[in-house]
Design a protein around this motif. Structure first.
Motif, PDB file in Angstrom:
ATOM      1  N   VAL A  64      47.384  36.651  33.514  1.00  0.00           N
ATOM      2  CA  VAL A  64      46.142  35.954  33.159  1.00  0.00           C
ATOM      3  C   VAL A  64      45.028  36.968  32.901  1.00  0.00           C
ATOM      4  N   VAL A  65      44.883  37.904  33.828  1.00  0.00           N
ATOM      5  CA  VAL A  65      43.786  38.879  33.698  1.00  0.00           C
ATOM      6  C   VAL A  65      44.001  39.775  32.480  1.00  0.00           C
ATOM      7  N   GLU A  66      45.261  40.103  32.206  1.00  0.00           N
ATOM      8  CA  GLU A  66      45.544  40.943  31.039  1.00  0.00           C
ATOM      9  C   GLU A  66      45.248  40.215  29.727  1.00  0.00           C
ATOM     10  N   ARG A  67      45.548  38.920  29.708  1.00  0.00           N
ATOM     11  CA  ARG A  67      45.460  38.182  28.430  1.00  0.00           C
ATOM     12  C   ARG A  67      44.187  37.375  28.258  1.00  0.00           C
ATOM     13  N   LEU A  68      43.387  37.338  29.279  1.00  0.00           N
ATOM     14  CA  LEU A  68      42.176  36.519  29.219  1.00  0.00           C
ATOM     15  C   LEU A  68      41.264  36.881  28.031  1.00  0.00           C
TER      16      LEU A  68
ATOM     17  N   ARG B  41      45.686  39.039  48.542  1.00  0.00           N
ATOM     18  CA  ARG B  41      46.863  39.771  48.058  1.00  0.00           C
ATOM     19  C   ARG B  41      46.799  39.950  46.535  1.00  0.00           C
ATOM     20  N   VAL B  42      46.465  38.865  45.850  1.00  0.00           N
ATOM     21  CA  VAL B  42      46.378  38.919  44.386  1.00  0.00           C
ATOM     22  C   VAL B  42      45.273  39.883  43.963  1.00  0.00           C
ATOM     23  N   ALA B  43      44.114  39.770  44.610  1.00  0.00           N
ATOM     24  CA  ALA B  43      42.979  40.628  44.240  1.00  0.00           C
ATOM     25  C   ALA B  43      43.317  42.095  44.488  1.00  0.00           C
ATOM     26  N   ARG B  44      43.952  42.369  45.605  1.00  0.00           N
ATOM     27  CA  ARG B  44      44.299  43.761  45.928  1.00  0.00           C
ATOM     28  C   ARG B  44      45.264  44.335  44.881  1.00  0.00           C
ATOM     29  N   SER B  45      46.249  43.511  44.540  1.00  0.00           N
ATOM     30  CA  SER B  45      47.223  43.974  43.558  1.00  0.00           C
ATOM     31  C   SER B  45      46.562  44.249  42.196  1.00  0.00           C
ATOM     32  N   GLY B  50      44.326  48.494  38.398  1.00  0.00           N
ATOM     33  CA  GLY B  50      43.166  48.861  37.594  1.00  0.00           C
ATOM     34  C   GLY B  50      42.639  47.715  36.738  1.00  0.00           C
ATOM     35  N   LEU B  51      43.012  46.489  37.081  1.00  0.00           N
ATOM     36  CA  LEU B  51      42.574  45.345  36.283  1.00  0.00           C
ATOM     37  C   LEU B  51      41.302  44.711  36.836  1.00  0.00           C
TER      38      LEU B  51
END
Lengths: 205, 147
Positions: A64-68, B41-45, B50-51
């Motif tokens: 999601v974050v990559e394609r947003l 967990r999601v935020a840390r990953s 680097g996202l």
């Protein structure tokens, strides 16, 4: 596009804000708005055992974050997120080499509440339903969850799963039949085969 | 093949839910599954990939602001000491100004404008009586430009 509600930013505003500097705070706001729904959907589709759902959720949000930045708002954000979650679910199944009956863990649901008999009955009913859904072959489960639980149309489901609307309809009819059989105490063998021994025909019928 | 047979073959399997079945299934969809642990967990990953950029917590924000303010104060004191008690932005090399001169040579409005626009500072009034001073020329030039 979701409009602003109760003074909250709309999904579009939230996404623009997030993409401006990719701050964690903005992401968490996005997650809290849509994450719980996605989490529940993924748990229902892949099961809550072995951390399968966690892995799919993780993969979903990464994608999601990559394609947003490329999201064109031709559907609602929720629908787009659901599509990505479904793709990640299917990829996970392929990698794991299984498309059938996810592990069912009643603890993943709310506990049976209090002493109120009607609430207890409802909770038991829910657990029965979840167990029956979990025992369906993946193809049946996907269509039934998306249509009867999440409320998507056959057209939307066709888009998500890459099948015709008609296929979605026939798949749903068979899924409902299989559900009834399981809830009546027959055929819930949990091995992903329905009463006719038909296995995972989801996208080929 | 007769029409009725064709219709029978093409018809979608009819298997509607009863009202209570429909309600029971839809009620499943009203339950969300929020887990703070999962969110973390999601935020840390995502951060590790680097996202995502970490947003400083309120405590860190406050600490950063206090540190910046303290640093500014120290620099201000330092500059003040260097330039005879004036802060850097106000430091004007004054050549022996007297009370009389300051009264009679008070900067005009256009000189003040020069000062505020960051160009040559208010040198002109103080050098008027010392045209040979090296700084006087540029000061006079600034004055002329302003006019």
């Amino acid at each position: 596009m979701a409009a602003a509600r109760n003074g909250q930013a709309s999904d579009h505003e939230l996404v623009i804000h997030f993409l401006a500097n990719r701050e964690e705070k903005a992401f968490r706001e996005l997650y809290r708005r849509h994450g719980p729904k996605l989490h529940q959907l993924v748990v229902r589709l892949v099961g809550s055992e072995n951390g399968d759902a966690d892995d799919v959720i993780q993969a979903t949000w990464t994608r999601v974050v990559e394609r947003l930045p490329g999201f064109r708002w031709e559907s609602s954000l929720r629908t787009w997120l659901t599509g990505i979650a479904l793709n990640c679910t299917r990829e996970h199944r392929r990698k794991a080499g299984r498309g059938d009956a996810p592990g069912f863990n009643g603890d993943a649901l709310d506990g049976i509440p209090g002493k109120n008999p009607s609430r207890v009955n409802r909770a038991i009913e829910r657990i029965d339903l979840e167990r029956a859904i979990a025992s369906l072959p993946a193809g049946y489960r996907d269509v039934l969850v998306l249509h009867d639980v999440e409320g998507y149309t056959h057209r939307e489901i066709g888009g998500f799963l890459g099948i015709e609307s008609g296929t979605s309809k026939s798949q749903l009819a068979r899924a409902r039949n299989a559900m009834r059989t399981r809830l009546n105490g027959h055929g819930a063998n949990g091995n992903g085969r329905d009463e006719q021994g038909t296995e995972e025909r989801s996208h080929t019928i | 093949m007769e029409r009725t047979e064709m219709e029978e073959m093409n018809r979608e399997p009819k298997n509607d839910l009863t009202q209570s079945e429909k309600q029971a299934l839809r009620s499943l969809g009203t339950v969300d599954l929020y887990s703070r642990r999962e969110e973390d967990r999601v935020a840390r990953s995502l951060r590790e990939q680097g996202l995502l950029r970490r947003t400083p917590s309120l405590g860190w924000n406050r600490f950063a602001r206090l540190t910046a303010a303290a640093a500014a104060l120290i620099v201000s004191f330092y500059l003040g000491a260097q330039f005879g008690g004036r802060s850097g932005s106000e430091s004007v090399p004054v050549v022996n100004p007297t009370e009389d001169r300051q009264d009679s040579l008070a900067p005009s409005a256009d000189i003040l404008l020069t000062k505020s626009s960051g160009r040559d500072r208010v040198l002109f009034p103080y050098y008027r009586d010392e045209p040979d001073h090296p700084a006087a020329e540029s000061a006079i030039l600034a004055k002329e430009i302003d006019r």
